[in-house]
Design a protein around this motif. Structure first.
Motif, PDB file in Angstrom:
ATOM      1  N   SER A 239      55.113  21.041  41.965  1.00  0.00           N
ATOM      2  CA  SER A 239      54.298  21.402  43.130  1.00  0.00           C
ATOM      3  C   SER A 239      55.163  21.464  44.374  1.00  0.00           C
ATOM      4  CB  SER A 239      53.173  20.371  43.314  1.00  0.00           C
ATOM      5  OG  SER A 239      52.385  20.664  44.445  1.00  0.00           O
ATOM      6  N   ALA A 242      57.073  24.724  44.355  1.00  0.00           N
ATOM      7  CA  ALA A 242      56.225  25.857  44.728  1.00  0.00           C
ATOM      8  C   ALA A 242      56.009  25.894  46.237  1.00  0.00           C
ATOM      9  CB  ALA A 242      54.883  25.767  43.999  1.00  0.00           C
ATOM     10  N   THR A 245      59.251  26.794  48.382  1.00  0.00           N
ATOM     11  CA  THR A 245      59.770  28.168  48.347  1.00  0.00           C
ATOM     12  C   THR A 245      58.858  29.164  49.050  1.00  0.00           C
ATOM     13  OG1 THR A 245      58.722  28.550  46.190  1.00  0.00           O
ATOM     14  CG2 THR A 245      61.001  27.744  46.178  1.00  0.00           C
ATOM     15  N   GLY A 246      57.709  28.694  49.557  1.00  0.00           N
ATOM     16  CA  GLY A 246      56.747  29.615  50.161  1.00  0.00           C
ATOM     17  C   GLY A 246      57.137  30.131  51.523  1.00  0.00           C
ATOM     18  N   GLY A 250      55.341  33.482  52.457  1.00  0.00           N
ATOM     19  CA  GLY A 250      55.269  33.409  51.008  1.00  0.00           C
ATOM     20  C   GLY A 250      56.119  34.452  50.305  1.00  0.00           C
ATOM     21  N   ASN A 251      56.130  34.374  48.998  1.00  0.00           N
ATOM     22  CA  ASN A 251      56.918  35.302  48.175  1.00  0.00           C
ATOM     23  C   ASN A 251      56.146  36.561  47.798  1.00  0.00           C
ATOM     24  OD1 ASN A 251      59.159  33.475  48.031  1.00  0.00           O
ATOM     25  ND2 ASN A 251      58.002  32.272  46.534  1.00  0.00           N
ATOM     26  N   SER A 256      54.422  34.326  42.168  1.00  0.00           N
ATOM     27  CA  SER A 256      54.751  32.921  41.951  1.00  0.00           C
ATOM     28  C   SER A 256      55.618  32.753  40.706  1.00  0.00           C
ATOM     29  CB  SER A 256      53.470  32.096  41.790  1.00  0.00           C
ATOM     30  OG  SER A 256      53.749  30.827  41.264  1.00  0.00           O
ATOM     31  N   GLN A 258      56.303  29.367  39.688  1.00  0.00           N
ATOM     32  CA  GLN A 258      55.814  28.128  39.111  1.00  0.00           C
ATOM     33  C   GLN A 258      54.607  28.333  38.188  1.00  0.00           C
ATOM     34  OE1 GLN A 258      57.339  25.024  39.392  1.00  0.00           O
ATOM     35  NE2 GLN A 258      58.884  26.452  40.149  1.00  0.00           N
ATOM     36  N   ILE A 274      50.234  27.127  44.482  1.00  0.00           N
ATOM     37  CA  ILE A 274      50.479  28.552  44.221  1.00  0.00           C
ATOM     38  C   ILE A 274      50.114  29.383  45.447  1.00  0.00           C
ATOM     39  CG2 ILE A 274      49.961  30.486  42.693  1.00  0.00           C
ATOM     40  CD1 ILE A 274      51.453  28.156  41.378  1.00  0.00           C
ATOM     41  N   GLU A 277      53.034  29.033  47.724  1.00  0.00           N
ATOM     42  CA  GLU A 277      54.195  29.730  47.178  1.00  0.00           C
ATOM     43  C   GLU A 277      54.075  31.239  47.378  1.00  0.00           C
ATOM     44  OE1 GLU A 277      56.777  30.108  42.997  1.00  0.00           O
ATOM     45  OE2 GLU A 277      54.758  29.236  42.991  1.00  0.00           O
ATOM     46  N   GLU A 278      52.882  31.789  47.190  1.00  0.00           N
ATOM     47  CA  GLU A 278      52.710  33.241  47.269  1.00  0.00           C
ATOM     48  C   GLU A 278      52.388  33.733  48.676  1.00  0.00           C
ATOM     49  OE1 GLU A 278      51.254  34.088  42.673  1.00  0.00           O
ATOM     50  OE2 GLU A 278      49.894  34.509  44.333  1.00  0.00           O
TER      51      GLU A 278
END
Length: 386
Positions: A239, A242, A245-246, A250-251, A256, A258, A274, A277-278
């Motif tokens: 967690s 995730a 790295t956001g 976000g990505n 995602s 993860q 998530i 992360e996204e």
């Protein structure tokens, strides 16, 4: 024609800004469930939308129930309060009986209803709020008498608490305990009684958290997940990855890493990891902002009520939702132990979604009867007229 006029009048008085935010949050959750569960869905069911379709079905049913509860006078719930208590005890006994209760992940928290799994604890969260709001609204004249005006519902709560622990589910037991405590606090109980009850409640949760090796492992993994990053701390470590790295934006939706088998419960308890992360910090701010709006709106609706029962029920529903948010986000971020509490309207789950939307329907019904409307001036920020 009279029925249409009645419907029009009822909907006219409903708090539409609150309804819009609820539906937006539910739609956002549906989108994130598809994104976070697509890989797991494909691996297990050979399609990317298995969990999305099931959640969509539950969401449509829950919206229907929300609309129905808007038209059911909240006074009706008080009349069925004793029946709700009896239903609560029966359901909690049934769920722990062999052959009736369904065990998953070393927990027996579900009852099989044909092809569907139903988690009684989700419904019991609402039923206990109704019972507590009813009792304390009727005991205002003796609210300072502990034995008669305060104690009786607490005995029922103790039984419910112990039966839920039997499943075992300390997270839900603590959530119900604290949410009912909000109603007790709002009812005007004497401070000396309140301080005693708070102390007993907190000590009880701490005692039961430390008394079980399983719960103690969860507690220690929350304190230092990197002590065992491939064991007890695995979920929280992933967690962190995730969330870390956001960044700000976000990505990208659906990107995602993860969710590709690294983060367990990516579409349920840990869906917020998530989201971050996204969608990054922007996604987090949207979700938190929506919940804060719901909290302030719910409190304002409670304050607008002239009678004690809807006031206490509105406070209970509002802060039970907020407590679930705190429990979930605290677990995902490592600030609180992992409890298995879903994020309202966003996490995957039929029982949680249906009961949450039904609870919001009751809150909206209370707003309609209280004729709650925000007062807006051209030269001022919106103010609430109570």
């Amino acid at each position: 024609m009279d029925i249409l006029l009645l419907i029009q009048k009822k909907l006219k008085n409903v708090d539409f800004p609150l309804l819009v935010i609820i539906l937006l949050l539910a739609g956002f959750g549906l989108m994130m469930i598809y994104s976070s569960s697509s890989t797991l869905s494909y691996l297990n069911y050979d399609t990317t939308n298995h969990f999305f379709i099931k959640q969509l079905q539950w969401l449509l049913l829950s919206i229907i129930l929300l609309l129905i509860t808007i038209f059911i006078p909240y006074q009706l719930y008080s009349k069925f309060s004793p029946f709700f208590v009896l239903t609560t005890i029966i359901l909690l006994v049934l769920v722990i009986l062999p052959g009736i209760g369904v065990e998953r992940n070393n927990s027996q928290r579900w009852i099989q209803l044909g092809p569907l799994l139903f988690q009684p604890t989700e419904l019991i969260k609402l039923l206990m709020l109704i019972y507590f709001a009813f009792f304390y609204s009727k005991k205002q004249d003796i609210i300072n008498q502990f034995n008669r005006g305060v104690l009786p519902p607490l005995l029922v709560l103790a039984i419910v608490f112990l039966l839920i622990l039997r499943q075992p589910d300390l997270g839900s037991a603590a959530l119900i305990l604290f949410a009912c405590g909000i109603i007790v606090l709002s009812s005007g109980v004497a401070w000396r009684h309140l301080l005693m009850l708070v102390s007993v409640g907190i000590l009880s949760v701490i005692y039961f958290a430390l008394s079980s090796p399983y719960r103690l492992e969860r507690l220690t993994s929350f304190i230092d997940p990197f002590r065992d990053p491939v064991g007890d701390g695995y979920q929280l470590v992933n967690s962190y990855i995730a969330i870390g790295t956001g960044g700000i934006t976000g990505n990208g939706l659906g990107r995602s890493i993860q969710k590709l088998g690294f983060l367990p419960e990516a579409h349920t308890d840990f869906i917020m990891a998530i989201v971050v992360e996204e969608l990054g910090l922007m996604g987090l701010l949207f979700v938190i902002g929506a919940y804060i709006f719901i909290m302030f709106r719910g409190v304002a609706i409670a304050k607008a009520c002239d009678n004690m029962f809807p006031k206490l029920l509105a406070m209970g529903i509002t802060f039970q939702i907020m407590l679930q948010v705190i429990f979930n986000l605290g677990a995902v971020s490592g600030l609180l132990p992992i409890t298995g509490i879903p994020l309202p309207l966003i996490s995957y789950g039929g029982s949680s979604t249906i009961v949450t939307m039904t609870s919001f329907g009751i809150l909206l019904q209370i707003s309609a009867q209280a004729n709650f409307k925000p007062k807006v001036s051209k030269n001022q920020l919106p103010e609430y007229q109570f």
